[in-house]
Design a protein around this motif. Structure first.
Motif, PDB file in Angstrom:
ATOM      1  N   TYR A  99       0.874  -1.225   0.010  1.00 23.16           N
ATOM      2  CA  TYR A  99      -0.008   0.009  -0.007  1.00 23.16           C
ATOM      3  C   TYR A  99       0.788   1.256   0.092  1.00 23.16           C
ATOM      4  CZ  TYR A  99      -3.711   2.954   1.379  1.00 23.16           C
ATOM      5  OH  TYR A  99      -4.526   4.342   1.578  1.00 23.16           O
ATOM      6  N   ARG A 124       1.503   4.371  -3.371  1.00 21.83           N
ATOM      7  CA  ARG A 124       1.096   5.648  -3.391  1.00 21.83           C
ATOM      8  C   ARG A 124       2.099   6.657  -2.420  1.00 21.83           C
ATOM      9  NH1 ARG A 124      -4.235   4.492  -2.404  1.00 21.83           N
ATOM     10  NH2 ARG A 124      -3.693   2.581  -2.934  1.00 21.83           N
ATOM     11  N   ASP A 138      -8.353   8.937   3.586  1.00 23.26           N
ATOM     12  CA  ASP A 138      -7.610   8.810   2.231  1.00 23.26           C
ATOM     13  C   ASP A 138      -6.123   8.626   2.211  1.00 23.26           C
ATOM     14  OD1 ASP A 138     -10.058   8.264   1.029  1.00 23.26           O
ATOM     15  OD2 ASP A 138     -10.401  10.365   0.413  1.00 23.26           O
ATOM     16  N   ASP A 139      -5.698   7.749   1.526  1.00 20.69           N
ATOM     17  CA  ASP A 139      -4.145   7.471   1.603  1.00 20.69           C
ATOM     18  C   ASP A 139      -3.493   7.335   2.846  1.00 20.69           C
ATOM     19  OD1 ASP A 139      -4.300   7.867  -1.361  1.00 20.69           O
ATOM     20  OD2 ASP A 139      -4.257   9.810  -1.199  1.00 20.69           O
ATOM     21  N   SER A 170     -13.390   5.479   1.947  1.00 20.66           N
ATOM     22  CA  SER A 170     -12.294   6.015   2.065  1.00 20.66           C
ATOM     23  C   SER A 170     -11.329   4.691   1.053  1.00 20.66           C
ATOM     24  CB  SER A 170     -11.438   6.203   3.238  1.00 20.66           C
ATOM     25  OG  SER A 170     -11.127   5.282   3.989  1.00 20.66           O
ATOM     26  N   ASN A 171     -10.201   5.313   0.704  1.00 24.20           N
ATOM     27  CA  ASN A 171      -9.196   4.108   0.198  1.00 24.20           C
ATOM     28  C   ASN A 171      -8.072   3.619   1.195  1.00 24.20           C
ATOM     29  OD1 ASN A 171      -7.521   6.415   0.201  1.00 24.20           O
ATOM     30  ND2 ASN A 171      -7.004   6.353  -1.839  1.00 24.20           N
TER      31      ASN A 171
END
Length: 310
Positions: free
Chosen positions: A174, A178, A227-228, A255-256
């Motif tokens: 993960y 990003r 997020d992130d 959310s991610n």
């Protein structure tokens, strides 16, 4: 890292040794329990287990809360040399020292009436076996039997390792895919201290900034940053289990964020021992996957402060 791995592998044996050594220990109630970092988080854990103690951060107690000499205090330092904890020797008539090093400043001061040995041996990396043994010592001294958790450490240690390896791989995939802007460890009650301890050791080892806090505190705002981010949820199926489930569902649906649940079915009051061991394994695998070098670059394993800075 080979050295870190060896220290983590030593956790079950040293936990058993600590249990046997301190099985008859009795520690005082309703007095300050003072430490820095890991030592403070261990006493905070016992506080949320219901023990009648007063956990204090050594530096803040010394500067702001103890203008007069008190009768008795429990000072905790795994090395026995942490400056701020040692300073607090002068704040008490009598001191019970909890340390891995009885020959240290904390173990040999004139007003020390009892030295409680952690049986964890010196560590060169982030606190692992010494933190587990601090928990075991405080459990025993404050009337909570941790034998079930120590036995589970011995029988389930390889299973904890395997689960942690898989979870560490998820985290690495993960954050490498990003620009991760936040890393959280959240756990409540007895695992408030676990979350803080995990955030500390993960930060030291991975060189990324991890933040620990209670589940409800995360829910009160920081979740808006989801997020992130990576969120490690410590779930001991205790009093806030429904809150944890609801938060997990919210994060996954809206959310991610990568949500990684660290699950433990021991009684909630004993779950910190197993959860921190699993998080230690996670830390080890993250360090390996990320090819992290030395743990301490800007200071040493033991934090010392000059007299001028005092």
């Amino acid at each position: 890292m080979k050295g870190l791995l060896e220290e983590i592998q030593d956790i079950p044996a040293k936990a058993r040794e600590c249990l046997n050594t301190n099985k008859d220990l009795v520690l005082p109630r309703n007095v300050p329990y003072i430490g820095m970092g890991s030592s403070y988080y261990a006493s905070l854990t016992l506080y949320y287990c219901g023990a009648a103690i007063l956990p204090q951060i050594a530096s803040e107690y010394y500067y702001y809360l103890a203008p007069n000499v008190q009768k008795i205090g429990v000072l905790i330092s795994q090395s026995g040399e942490s400056s701020e904890t040692v300073w607090n020797l002068e704040k008490f008539q009598e001191v019970i020292s909890v340390t891995s090093n009885p020959e240290s400043a904390l173990g040999t001061a004139p007003n020390v009436t009892k030295v409680v040995k952690l049986s964890s041996d010196p560590e060169q990396y982030s606190s692992t076996k010494s933190y587990v043994n601090t928990l075991i010592t405080l459990y025993l001294g404050l009337g909570i039997d941790p034998s079930l958790a120590v036995g589970a450490l011995e029988t389930r240690f390889d299973d904890l390792k395997d689960a942690a390896k898989n979870q560490a791989a998820q985290i690495v995939d993960y954050i490498q895919g990003r620009s991760a802007k936040g890393l959280y460890v959240v756990g409540s009650g007895p695992n408030h201290g676990t979350a803080l301890e995990a955030a500390l050791t993960l930060s030291e080892t991975t060189k990324l900034t991890w933040v620990g806090m209670p589940v409800a505190q995360y829910d009160h705002g920081p979740k808006e940053t989801a997020d992130d981010t990576v969120v490690l949820l410590l779930n001991a199926h205790g009093k806030d289990a429904k809150r944890i489930t609801a938060l997990k569902e919210t994060l996954i649906s809206n959310s991610n964020a990568l949500v990684v649940e660290f699950d433990e079915n021991l009684p909630e009051i004993l779950s910190p021992i197993l959860l921190i061991a699993k998080l230690n394994w996670t830390m080890n695998f993250l360090a390996d996957e990320m090819k992290v070098g030395d743990t301490f670059r800007l200071g040493g394993k033991v934090t010392t402060v000059s007299e001028e800075a005092k």
